[in-house]
Design an enzyme around this catalytic site. Structure first.
Site, PDB file in Angstrom:
ATOM      1  N   ARG A  27       0.735  -1.358  -0.043  1.00 44.36           N
ATOM      2  CA  ARG A  27       0.090  -0.107   0.082  1.00 44.36           C
ATOM      3  C   ARG A  27       1.100   1.210   0.153  1.00 44.36           C
ATOM      4  O   ARG A  27       1.091   1.852  -1.027  1.00 44.36           O
ATOM      5  CB  ARG A  27      -1.071  -0.021   1.279  1.00 44.36           C
ATOM      6  CG  ARG A  27      -2.310   0.901   1.242  1.00 44.36           C
ATOM      7  CD  ARG A  27      -1.711   2.286   1.722  1.00 44.36           C
ATOM      8  NE  ARG A  27      -1.262   2.433   2.584  1.00 44.36           N
ATOM      9  CZ  ARG A  27      -0.785   3.486   3.618  1.00 44.36           C
ATOM     10  NH1 ARG A  27      -0.735   4.558   2.937  1.00 44.36           N
ATOM     11  NH2 ARG A  27      -0.256   3.742   4.803  1.00 44.36           N
ATOM     12  N   ASP A  28       1.417   1.554   1.117  1.00 46.05           N
ATOM     13  CA  ASP A  28       2.399   2.834   1.212  1.00 46.05           C
ATOM     14  C   ASP A  28       3.485   2.788   0.197  1.00 46.05           C
ATOM     15  O   ASP A  28       3.796   3.737  -0.297  1.00 46.05           O
ATOM     16  CB  ASP A  28       2.775   2.924   2.642  1.00 46.05           C
ATOM     17  CG  ASP A  28       3.617   3.924   2.948  1.00 46.05           C
ATOM     18  OD1 ASP A  28       3.692   5.005   2.006  1.00 46.05           O
ATOM     19  OD2 ASP A  28       4.189   4.316   4.038  1.00 46.05           O
ATOM     20  N   HIS A  40       6.397   4.523  12.403  1.00 47.44           N
ATOM     21  CA  HIS A  40       6.396   4.328  10.803  1.00 47.44           C
ATOM     22  C   HIS A  40       7.472   5.326  10.477  1.00 47.44           C
ATOM     23  O   HIS A  40       7.200   6.824  10.218  1.00 47.44           O
ATOM     24  CB  HIS A  40       5.067   4.738  10.212  1.00 47.44           C
ATOM     25  CG  HIS A  40       4.969   4.845   8.891  1.00 47.44           C
ATOM     26  ND1 HIS A  40       3.915   4.002   8.329  1.00 47.44           N
ATOM     27  CD2 HIS A  40       5.555   5.263   7.847  1.00 47.44           C
ATOM     28  CE1 HIS A  40       4.298   3.900   6.956  1.00 47.44           C
ATOM     29  NE2 HIS A  40       4.907   4.910   6.790  1.00 47.44           N
ATOM     30  N   HIS A  79      10.790   6.635   7.987  1.00 47.91           N
ATOM     31  CA  HIS A  79      11.330   6.821   6.814  1.00 47.91           C
ATOM     32  C   HIS A  79      12.668   6.769   6.698  1.00 47.91           C
ATOM     33  O   HIS A  79      13.337   7.678   7.541  1.00 47.91           O
ATOM     34  CB  HIS A  79      10.598   8.044   5.900  1.00 47.91           C
ATOM     35  CG  HIS A  79       9.292   7.545   5.406  1.00 47.91           C
ATOM     36  ND1 HIS A  79       8.673   8.260   4.467  1.00 47.91           N
ATOM     37  CD2 HIS A  79       8.389   6.602   5.925  1.00 47.91           C
ATOM     38  CE1 HIS A  79       7.346   7.719   4.220  1.00 47.91           C
ATOM     39  NE2 HIS A  79       7.310   6.672   5.069  1.00 47.91           N
ATOM     40  N   CYS A 101       9.669   8.508  -1.095  1.00 46.09           N
ATOM     41  CA  CYS A 101       8.860   9.702  -0.475  1.00 46.09           C
ATOM     42  C   CYS A 101       8.534  10.757  -1.512  1.00 46.09           C
ATOM     43  O   CYS A 101       9.543  11.394  -1.915  1.00 46.09           O
ATOM     44  CB  CYS A 101       9.455  10.387   0.700  1.00 46.09           C
ATOM     45  SG  CYS A 101       8.079  11.515   1.391  1.00 46.09           S
ATOM     46  N   ASN A 129      10.134   4.253   2.843  1.00 47.48           N
ATOM     47  CA  ASN A 129       9.751   3.707   4.104  1.00 47.48           C
ATOM     48  C   ASN A 129      11.061   2.672   4.545  1.00 47.48           C
ATOM     49  O   ASN A 129      11.967   2.272   3.691  1.00 47.48           O
ATOM     50  CB  ASN A 129       8.707   2.432   3.786  1.00 47.48           C
ATOM     51  CG  ASN A 129       7.518   3.359   3.591  1.00 47.48           C
ATOM     52  OD1 ASN A 129       6.789   4.068   4.414  1.00 47.48           O
ATOM     53  ND2 ASN A 129       6.950   3.236   2.385  1.00 47.48           N
TER      54      ASN A 129
HETATM   55 MG    MG Z   1       5.452   5.650   4.820  1.00 48.18          MG
END
Ligand code: MG
Length: 316
Positions: free
Chosen positions: A22-23, A215, A217, A248, A257
């Site tokens: 997803r992300d 979460h 990065h 990102c 990520n």
């Molecule tokens: Mg992320």
């Protein structure tokens, strides 16, 4: 209740919340077929991951990479022991998600006014008008709701974000009925002292550490250091993306990520249980890199897939 800790002073067991499909994929420029996405999720489950964020029900015009959410879910092999949460941005997204029979949803909130305006088309306060019916209806349908809180440690328009502001927005999300809050370093600027201060501030505001996830990065190479800081504060759910997927869009960097492989390597060293077969995971990320046409930015994927003497080649 506090989780048992290992001899390293971190939780004995960590839940890896895999966000690659997803992300990760929503931030990749290459658009993959639903069949490839479903195979990716199946391979991640085969590698032992038990929480796989599968897709997003955001409007296809906003995120064309995930326009095939229903199709991906339809193609997944049913597995009783794997959770497939999905992102729902609003009630329309929730309607679509409910129609597929998903059992777990997540919403995406902003800790700053600038990002709320740009990404959610709402003010810092106004975003809650959007979330309230989503959470109410999801809970009525017996679906747990996770909340992502983005820009917790820095914002490209506002700079450093005040800790009190993050805690205030985060508490409102939990008070609304979200069961867990994932603290997002969306542009990857956090350093371990900031991570400590944020988790402590939530604790002082009465939020149990079990309700927090992190979460990070890796934009500035700090994701693992920040994760270790959070683990030492008792956080036991860590978001990561296989192969470090998802450059990102708000930072000029190839790294997005935290890579799940990098996380697993560190957890192995710390003696923390996580249930993941690292070699199977690396093979999956090497395969996905082939689908995307670029190498994985994960250092562990690079190290373990290199055909150097003394290393096991995983690229074939
Ligand atoms: Mg992320």
């Amino acid at each position: 209740m506090t989780s048992p800790t290992s001899s390293s002073g971190v939780p004995a067991r960590v839940t890896i919340w895999e966000v690659g499909a997803r992300d990760g994929l929503q931030n990749e420029s290459v658009v993959l077929s639903a069949a490839v996405k479903a195979e990716f999720l199946d391979r991640l489950a085969d590698a032992g991951l038990r929480v796989l964020e599968a897709t997003s029900f955001v409007h296809p015009e906003w995120v064309p990479q995930l326009a095939d959410a229903e199709e991906v879910l339809r193609l997944l092999r049913p597995r009783g022991d794997v959770h497939y949460p999905v992102l729902v941005p609003n009630e329309r997204g929730l309607d679509r998600a409910l129609a597929t029979g998903v059992r777990h949803v997540a919403l995406f909130a902003s800790a700053t006014e600038s990002f709320a305006l740009r990404n959610l088309n709402a003010s810092l306060d106004g975003q809650f008008e959007m979330f309230e019916p989503v959470v109410r209806r999801a809970l009525a349908a017996d679906l747990p709701v996770r909340a992502y809180l983005s820009m917790c440690f820095g914002d490209p328009w506002e700079g450093t974000v005040p800790v009190e502001q993050v805690v205030s927005i985060g508490r409102r999300l939990l008070d609304l009925g979200c069961w867990q809050l994932s603290l997002g370093d969306t542009i990857g600027v956090c350093t371990p002292g900031q991570a400590d201060a944020m988790i402590d501030a939530f604790g002082q505001a009465g939020v149990a550490v079990e309700r927090l996830a992190v979460h990070f990065h890796d934009t500035y190479g700090q994701a693992l250091a920040n994760t270790l800081a959070a683990l030492r504060r008792g956080v036991s759910t860590v978001d990561s993306a296989a192969g470090g997927l998802g450059g990102c869009p708000y930072a000029e960097s190839a790294t997005g990520n935290l890579a799940t492989e990098d996380l697993v390597w560190m957890l192995n060293g710390l003696g923390v249980e996580h249930g993941v077969d690292l070699e199977a995971l690396v093979r999956t990320s090497v395969w996905m890199a082939g689908q995307l046409g670029r190498p994985s930015p994960s250092r562990v994927v690079q190290a373990l897939s290199r055909d150097a003497p003394g290393r096991r080649g995983l690229s074939r």
